[in-house]
Design a protein around this motif. Structure first.
Motif, PDB file in Angstrom:
ATOM      1  N   TYR A   1       0.837  -1.208   0.000  1.00 15.00           N
ATOM      2  CA  TYR A   1       0.000   0.000   0.000  1.00 15.00           C
ATOM      3  C   TYR A   1       0.870   1.256   0.000  1.00 15.00           C
ATOM      4  O   TYR A   1       0.629   2.193  -0.776  1.00 15.00           O
ATOM      5  CB  TYR A   1      -0.911  -0.007   1.228  1.00 15.00           C
TER       6      TYR A   1
ATOM      7  N   GLU B   1       0.318   3.522  -3.165  1.00 12.35           N
ATOM      8  CA  GLU B   1      -0.735   4.499  -2.915  1.00 12.35           C
ATOM      9  C   GLU B   1      -0.268   5.755  -2.204  1.00 12.35           C
ATOM     10  O   GLU B   1      -1.077   6.651  -1.943  1.00 12.35           O
ATOM     11  CB  GLU B   1      -1.856   3.849  -2.082  1.00 12.35           C
TER      12      GLU B   1
ATOM     13  N   MET C   1      -6.637  -3.273  -2.788  1.00  7.64           N
ATOM     14  CA  MET C   1      -5.486  -3.301  -3.705  1.00  7.64           C
ATOM     15  C   MET C   1      -5.565  -4.430  -4.722  1.00  7.64           C
ATOM     16  O   MET C   1      -4.613  -4.652  -5.468  1.00  7.64           O
ATOM     17  CB  MET C   1      -4.195  -3.420  -2.889  1.00  7.64           C
TER      18      MET C   1
END
Length: 342
Positions: free
Chosen positions: A120, A124, A155
């Motif tokens: 992540y 992101e 995800m």
């Protein structure tokens, strides 16, 4: 005689202080008690994770290995290991420590959350690569199993983290881990990086600083006791044997010439132009999306227009707009120079 007003004020003050200290769930005492419990849980989970990693690497965990991994005293490490046995999360067999089935399931849950967070953070956020591991170390203790499932779903259920480590499934399944240390290969062998160990952090920072990443093609040029020489995408990298052993690769057969070395946008001199080949795989997450939103796409022609007085950033003309990019950003953009000048 005691003044009734003073007695009332005193009682009110005592009640106020007592409420602040002992108010259920919100008082200082209860918050301190919860923080202490959380801290103890973090130590337990980190201990489980250490035992799991030792098991995965076929190493025998010890009080000393746990003490070094967690940065605690030997006595504290021994207390944690005794505590795990009392909770039936580990056991001693044949003179060695090992996880019980319940302990292994618990450890896999922590490993799963850690690697999900690393993925992540890489995809992101704009967090620097060197900080993914330490931030995931903190966040791994904050998610429930249900919240971890939600993060994985968000995800698209990734199977590997950005370092190439397999991410355990919710049921405890583990995708295969590919590769072997590049120091095991003979000179002249071509291989693709499958995984880079992110611990110890200082070794990982060296490898990341060399621009090495999973998926990169390399050739082992020389392995000697004092150094390992690699040719990665056409550029020589000299590593210590300890650092090189943290790179896991899979040998490949390559037809034709190895790609590279690449020209970078940062190589352009003022008034020179180049067209974009691609973004480096190490450019991820918000930074990658920002560059693509600015029009940095394959085939785009970019011209170096001016430099700041300090030399960084440089202003480039990208699709008719003047955009300043830092050198570290321009080094993420592979280009081919045009033969013409502006």
């Amino acid at each position: 005689m005691v003044d009734p007003l003073l007695a009332l004020l005193g009682a009110a003050l005592i009640a106020l202080v007592g409420g602040g200290l002992f108010w259920p769930g919100r008082g200082y005492f209860w918050r301190w008690h919860r923080l202490r419990w959380l801290s103890e849980r973090v130590f337990v989970e980190d201990t489980l994770k250490h035992l799991y990693h030792c098991e995965y690497r076929r190493q025998q965990p010890t009080v000393d290995s746990l003490s070094g991994a967690l940065g605690i005293t030997g006595n504290r490490a021994a207390e944690l290991l005794v505590g795990l046995e009392k909770m039936r999360l580990s056991e001693t067999m044949g003179g060695g420590l090992r996880l019980t089935a319940e302990g292994r399931d618990y450890a896999l849950r922590i490993v799963r959350v850690h690697r999900l967070w690393e993925q992540y953070l890489a995809e992101e956020t704009g967090l620097a690569e060197a900080d993914w591991h330490s931030e995931a170390e903190y966040r791994e203790h904050l998610l429930s199993p249900d919240e971890a499932d939600m993060l994985a779903e968000q995800m698209g259920h990734p199977t590997y983290d950005p370092h190439g480590d397999p991410i355990p499934t919710a049921s405890g399944g583990l995708p295969p881990r590919n590769g072997r240390p590049c120091t095991d290969l003979a000179a002249g062998t071509l291989a693709r990086i499958a995984h880079i160990e992110d611990e110890p952090e200082d070794i990982y920072a060296q490898l990341a600083g060399q621009g090495l990443h999973p998926g990169m093609l390399l050739e082992v040029m020389e392995i000697a006791p004092e150094r390992v020489l690699l040719l990665a995408e056409g550029v020589e990298r000299i590593l210590s044997p300890i650092a090189a052993a943290n790179i896991f690769v899979a040998p490949v057969e390559l037809e034709g010439k190895m790609e590279g070395p690449h020209k970078l946008l940062s190589d352009l001199k003022l008034r020179e132009r180049g067209w974009v080949l691609r973004l480096s795989p190490t450019c991820r997450g918000l930074e990658r999306r920002r560059l693509m939103d600015l029009g940095v796409l394959p085939g785009t022609v970019i011209e170096a227009e001016m430099k700041s007085p300090s030399g960084d950033p440089t202003a480039y003309i990208i699709r008719g707009a003047l955009i300043a990019l830092r050198r570290e950003q321009a080094q993420q953009i592979y280009i081919a120079k045009t033969t013409e000048e502006a």
